[in-house]
Design an enzyme around this catalytic site. Structure first.
Site, short mmCIF file in Angstrom:
data_model
loop_
_atom_site.label_atom_id
_atom_site.label_comp_id
_atom_site.label_asym_id
_atom_site.label_seq_id
_atom_site.Cartn_x
_atom_site.Cartn_y
_atom_site.Cartn_z
N GLY A 257 0.84 -1.21 0.00
CA GLY A 257 0.00 0.00 0.00
C GLY A 257 0.87 1.26 0.00
O GLY A 257 1.83 1.36 -0.76
N GLY A 260 4.74 1.31 -0.18
CA GLY A 260 5.49 0.93 -1.37
C GLY A 260 5.53 -0.58 -1.57
O GLY A 260 4.50 -1.26 -1.43
N GLY A 286 -2.73 -3.78 -7.66
CA GLY A 286 -1.84 -4.95 -7.53
C GLY A 286 -1.62 -5.61 -8.87
O GLY A 286 -0.49 -6.02 -9.20
N ASP A 287 -2.67 -5.73 -9.66
CA ASP A 287 -2.56 -6.36 -10.98
C ASP A 287 -1.64 -5.53 -11.88
O ASP A 287 -0.85 -6.06 -12.66
CB ASP A 287 -3.93 -6.49 -11.65
CG ASP A 287 -4.94 -7.12 -10.71
OD1 ASP A 287 -4.52 -7.95 -9.88
OD2 ASP A 287 -6.14 -6.78 -10.80
O1 LIG Z 1 -12.14 -12.18 -5.95
P1 LIG Z 1 -10.73 -12.09 -6.50
O2 LIG Z 1 -10.56 -12.99 -7.69
O3 LIG Z 1 -9.68 -12.25 -5.45
O4 LIG Z 1 -10.54 -10.60 -7.00
C1 LIG Z 1 -11.32 -10.11 -8.05
C2 LIG Z 1 -11.08 -8.64 -8.19
O5 LIG Z 1 -11.39 -7.92 -6.99
O6 LIG Z 1 -9.71 -8.43 -8.47
C3 LIG Z 1 -9.55 -7.40 -9.43
C4 LIG Z 1 -8.66 -6.34 -8.85
O7 LIG Z 1 -7.44 -6.88 -8.45
C5 LIG Z 1 -10.93 -6.91 -9.78
O8 LIG Z 1 -11.00 -6.63 -11.15
C6 LIG Z 1 -11.84 -8.03 -9.37
O9 LIG Z 1 -13.13 -7.61 -9.03
#
Ligand SMILES: O=P(O)(O)OC[C@@]1(O)O[C@H](CO)[C@@H](O)[C@@H]1O
Length: 341
Positions: A257, A260, A286-287
């Site tokens: 967060g 960093g 994160g993605d």
């Molecule tokens: O329920 P999961 O699979 O852990 O997370 C899904 C999710 O929160 O992750 C993405 C953001 O990282 C969003 O696009 C999606 O809604």
């Protein structure tokens, strides 16, 4: 070759409040937006926006609104492979407040039947083979040093909890040179940790708490990792990540967060400060960090540069609304400061 797998995709609905959320009260919405979501799909979209060719595999019924939304995306470089399944794609809701607080309400997702799990696995195998063994070529599958498979997000009900661990093993056998990233949480992450060092990914991206759990820290010390880093103490994060590297994980990118991120590999450990950007929505940050790391890797960057690029993409995502994902033009002017630990 870059392939992402999102076993539990989503349509992300972002509802924006004009004031703070009133729990138990009537909250009137200022705006509502819907975008394709799911962690692997987000990683794929960020990579495609930065010029990479990416195949994104996900289960979704043919006529699902997510499939239509994907078809409507203007995303050159992104090729989505929707494996036809019976259950509708879930809708995940993010509630955003004016101060940047985001509350996520994620549905479990529809049950994936055994045959559907097998069909998704087959699609993943086919994508790996198609991208790594062009007709007539002698190169072993996955020999391209810049090939990645990214397995991301929660698992839907019906999928085996150790699916990621199993998939890492399958991919290792099918494409020995392929690099594999896994970004998940809860039971699937614990199952992955239990399968180390046999099913060791090249990259995992836990947050502070997940990292602590993975390294076997007691609950209170796991939750304290991020707080400690915020106060300037990054050593416990690096130590916890080192436990996983010693058990075979190639790189641990711990996102913390506002504190960093920390990157630990067999070669060393580094921390990066988060560039100061106003936080609008952390969904997809994160993605985007994972995508930044992989982008830098495919460009041949060293570990500190991979960490800096991960930070830049994560911060850019946090400055965008809802699940809006960053491209190169969104990156912050301020560069993350990377320091060895
Ligand atoms: O329920 P999961 O699979 O852990 O997370 C899904 C999710 O929160 O992750 C993405 C953001 O990282 C969003 O696009 C999606 O809604």
């Amino acid at each position: 070759m870059i392939i992402t797998l999102t076993p539990n995709p989503s349509l992300d609905r972002t509802v924006t409040l004009a004031g703070p959320l009133v729990r138990g009260g009537v909250n009137r919405l200022q705006s509502v937006t819907t975008e394709p979501g799911g962690k692997g799909l987000n990683v794929a979209r960020v990579l495609a926006r930065s010029g990479q060719e990416v195949t994104a595999i996900l289960p979704a019924p043919e006529r699902d609104p997510l499939v239509a939304a994907l078809e409507a995306l203007d995303a050159p470089g992104l090729s989505a492979v929707a494996v036809d399944v019976a259950g509708a794609v879930r809708v995940n809701t993010a509630v955003t407040e004016p101060d940047g607080t985001t509350t996520k309400l994620n549905e479990p997702g529809a049950v994936l039947a055994g045959a559907e799990v097998a069909a998704v696995e087959e699609a993943l195998g086919e994508a790996v083979t198609a991208h790594t063994a062009p007709a007539g070529a002698d190169a072993a599958p996955g020999e391209d040093a810049h090939s990645w498979a990214i397995l991301s997000g929660s698992l839907p009900p019906g999928a085996p909890t150790d699916w990621y661990a199993r998939l890492v093993g399958l991919l290792r056998r099918a494409a020995p040179g392929l690099r594999i990233a896994v970004d998940t949480s809860d039971a699937p992450l614990a199952a992955l940790a239990a399968a180390l060092p046999d099913a060791a990914p090249d990259l995992i991206k836990p947050n502070g708490e997940e990292l602590g759990q993975l390294a076997g820290l007691p609950a209170e010390r796991a939750t304290a990792l991020e707080q400690g880093a915020l106060a300037g103490d990054y050593a416990p994060v690096a130590q916890a990540a080192r436990v996983l590297v010693d058990r075979g994980v190639g790189a641990v990118l711990a996102t913390l967060g506002g504190a960093g991120a920390v990157l630990v590999t067999a070669e060393g450990a580094w921390r990066a400060t988060a560039p100061a950007v106003p936080v609008i929505s952390t969904v997809g940050a994160g993605d985007s960090s994972v995508a930044g790391y992989i982008l830098a890797d495919v460009r041949g960057a060293d570990a500190p540069e991979r960490l800096a690029t991960a930070m830049a993409y994560g911060s850019a995502a946090a400055g965008l609304p809802g699940t809006t994902l960053p491209g190169p033009a969104d990156l912050p002017d301020q560069v993350a400061v990377v320091t060895p630990l």
